[in-house]
Design a protein around this motif. Structure first.
Motif, mmCIF file in Angstrom:
data_model
loop_
_atom_site.group_PDB
_atom_site.id
_atom_site.type_symbol
_atom_site.label_atom_id
_atom_site.label_comp_id
_atom_site.label_asym_id
_atom_site.label_seq_id
_atom_site.Cartn_x
_atom_site.Cartn_y
_atom_site.Cartn_z
ATOM 1 N N ASN A 1 36.781 41.516 44.559
ATOM 2 C CA ASN A 1 37.984 41.265 44.789
ATOM 3 C C ASN A 1 38.275 40.191 44.338
ATOM 4 O O ASN A 1 39.055 39.678 43.870
ATOM 5 C CB ASN A 1 38.758 41.614 46.653
ATOM 6 N N ASN A 2 37.631 39.025 44.417
ATOM 7 C CA ASN A 2 37.249 37.495 44.203
ATOM 8 C C ASN A 2 37.354 37.704 42.452
ATOM 9 O O ASN A 2 38.390 36.967 41.921
ATOM 10 C CB ASN A 2 36.095 36.856 44.798
ATOM 11 N N ILE A 3 36.403 38.236 42.301
ATOM 12 C CA ILE A 3 36.407 38.358 40.688
ATOM 13 C C ILE A 3 37.884 39.121 39.843
ATOM 14 O O ILE A 3 38.622 38.508 39.138
ATOM 15 C CB ILE A 3 35.496 39.303 40.242
ATOM 16 N N ILE A 4 38.444 39.950 40.702
ATOM 17 C CA ILE A 4 39.584 40.393 40.155
ATOM 18 C C ILE A 4 40.937 39.830 40.143
ATOM 19 O O ILE A 4 41.328 39.706 39.368
ATOM 20 C CB ILE A 4 39.955 41.869 41.078
ATOM 21 N N GLY A 5 40.849 39.208 41.542
ATOM 22 C CA GLY A 5 41.407 37.841 41.265
ATOM 23 C C GLY A 5 41.385 37.130 40.602
ATOM 24 O O GLY A 5 42.356 36.297 40.079
ATOM 25 N N VAL B 1 38.481 40.559 24.854
ATOM 26 C CA VAL B 1 36.741 40.986 25.340
ATOM 27 C C VAL B 1 36.861 39.664 25.769
ATOM 28 O O VAL B 1 35.019 39.760 27.413
ATOM 29 C CB VAL B 1 36.665 40.578 23.963
ATOM 30 N N LEU B 2 36.660 38.635 26.603
ATOM 31 C CA LEU B 2 36.685 36.948 26.850
ATOM 32 C C LEU B 2 36.682 37.221 28.275
ATOM 33 O O LEU B 2 35.534 37.429 29.205
ATOM 34 C CB LEU B 2 36.705 35.814 26.776
ATOM 35 N N ILE B 3 37.504 37.843 28.696
ATOM 36 C CA ILE B 3 38.024 38.619 30.059
ATOM 37 C C ILE B 3 37.048 39.306 30.447
ATOM 38 O O ILE B 3 35.880 39.597 32.261
ATOM 39 C CB ILE B 3 38.988 39.036 30.526
ATOM 40 N N LYS B 4 36.647 40.111 30.101
ATOM 41 C CA LYS B 4 35.376 41.391 30.271
ATOM 42 C C LYS B 4 34.415 40.376 30.072
ATOM 43 O O LYS B 4 33.323 40.606 31.135
ATOM 44 C CB LYS B 4 35.432 42.038 29.461
ATOM 45 N N ARG B 5 34.063 39.790 29.297
ATOM 46 C CA ARG B 5 32.467 38.757 29.623
ATOM 47 C C ARG B 5 32.623 38.088 30.533
ATOM 48 O O ARG B 5 31.656 38.247 31.442
ATOM 49 C CB ARG B 5 31.995 38.128 28.711
ATOM 50 N N PHE B 6 33.372 37.656 31.246
ATOM 51 C CA PHE B 6 33.503 36.812 32.400
ATOM 52 C C PHE B 6 33.508 38.079 33.652
ATOM 53 O O PHE B 6 32.390 37.385 35.116
ATOM 54 C CB PHE B 6 34.757 36.509 32.656
ATOM 55 N N ILE B 7 33.688 39.408 33.353
ATOM 56 C CA ILE B 7 33.830 39.641 34.447
ATOM 57 C C ILE B 7 32.326 40.215 34.785
ATOM 58 O O ILE B 7 31.682 40.747 36.621
ATOM 59 C CB ILE B 7 34.713 40.924 34.335
ATOM 60 N N LYS B 8 31.868 40.381 33.605
ATOM 61 C CA LYS B 8 30.381 41.017 33.324
ATOM 62 C C LYS B 8 29.445 40.590 33.902
ATOM 63 O O LYS B 8 27.893 40.455 34.675
ATOM 64 C CB LYS B 8 30.032 41.684 31.890
ATOM 65 N N ILE C 1 47.862 42.482 38.767
ATOM 66 C CA ILE C 1 48.090 41.440 39.682
ATOM 67 C C ILE C 1 48.121 40.625 39.118
ATOM 68 O O ILE C 1 49.460 40.512 39.678
ATOM 69 C CB ILE C 1 46.771 41.440 40.455
ATOM 70 N N GLU C 2 48.207 40.478 38.002
ATOM 71 C CA GLU C 2 48.631 39.078 37.211
ATOM 72 C C GLU C 2 50.499 39.216 36.918
ATOM 73 O O GLU C 2 51.355 38.507 37.603
ATOM 74 C CB GLU C 2 48.270 39.204 36.475
ATOM 75 N N ASN C 3 51.021 40.357 36.503
ATOM 76 C CA ASN C 3 52.073 41.151 35.697
ATOM 77 C C ASN C 3 52.781 40.827 37.159
ATOM 78 O O ASN C 3 54.215 40.830 37.390
ATOM 79 C CB ASN C 3 52.061 42.591 35.893
ATOM 80 N N LEU D 1 50.911 30.316 40.816
ATOM 81 C CA LEU D 1 48.727 30.224 41.021
ATOM 82 C C LEU D 1 47.887 30.592 42.457
ATOM 83 O O LEU D 1 47.374 30.515 42.384
ATOM 84 C CB LEU D 1 48.832 29.131 39.886
ATOM 85 N N LEU D 2 49.220 29.712 43.307
ATOM 86 C CA LEU D 2 48.497 29.384 44.764
ATOM 87 C C LEU D 2 47.573 30.337 45.120
ATOM 88 O O LEU D 2 45.988 30.551 44.961
ATOM 89 C CB LEU D 2 49.995 29.195 45.411
ATOM 90 N N ASN D 3 47.764 31.892 44.561
ATOM 91 C CA ASN D 3 46.882 33.053 44.830
ATOM 92 C C ASN D 3 45.635 33.234 44.634
ATOM 93 O O ASN D 3 44.637 33.287 45.116
ATOM 94 C CB ASN D 3 48.006 34.406 44.943
ATOM 95 N N PHE D 4 45.624 32.850 43.134
ATOM 96 C CA PHE D 4 44.576 32.947 42.645
ATOM 97 C C PHE D 4 43.326 31.812 42.589
ATOM 98 O O PHE D 4 42.473 31.819 42.283
ATOM 99 C CB PHE D 4 45.037 33.115 41.246
#
Length: 146
Positions: free
Chosen positions: A7-11, A32-39, A57-59, A64-67
């Motif tokens: 859940n934190n990674i998704i945020g 691709v860079l975001i997927k690398r972060f997730i991986k 979630i971003e949409n 910003l505070l939540n993230f």
């Protein structure tokens, strides 16, 4: 360091999506860079599904505070890693506009991460991407905005 749950990674991924979209050019390279972060945090996961969830979630978020609250609770090493991923996304299109620069300053303030360390990370990424141009002071002023 890798102490963020799914859940934190998704945020955090939602924050990365926000950084990627702030210049109104959300590219495949940034995805691709975001997927690398997730991986890098969730090795046995479907990065595509997590990215879609983060985009949703971003949409649907306007703060910003939540993230940043997710990041603020972590150690310096984790914060540094996330700031590195943010800079990689911002720099991936070879320019840093005033909105991206402002976003990074705001994020650093909200997570209590020193601006100086953020600038050092940015310069390290720039140096890895364009080492000769940096040494020759040829880089555009748009890339050096902090």
């Amino acid at each position: 360091m890798k102490n963020l749950d799914k859940n934190n990674i998704i945020g955090v991924a939602a924050l990365l999506v926000h950084a990627a979209k702030i210049d109104e050019q959300y590219s495949n390279d940034e995805k691709v860079l975001i997927k690398r972060f997730i991986k890098s945090y969730l090795e046995n996961s479907n990065e595509e599904n997590i990215l879609k969830e983060a985009e949703e979630i971003e949409n649907n978020s306007n703060q910003l505070l939540n993230f940043t609250n997710i990041i603020k609770k972590n150690d310096e090493e984790t914060k540094s890693d996330i700031i590195t991923h943010l800079w990689k996304i911002i720099i991936s299109d070879n320019t840093i506009d005033q909105y991206e620069s402002n976003l990074m300053r705001r994020i650093c303030g909200l997570i209590y991460f020193p601006d100086k360390m953020s600038a050092e990370i940015k310069l390290q990424i720039l140096n890895n991407k364009w080492p000769i141009l940096l040494k020759m002071n040829v880089l555009s002023a748009n890339l050096l905005i902090v």
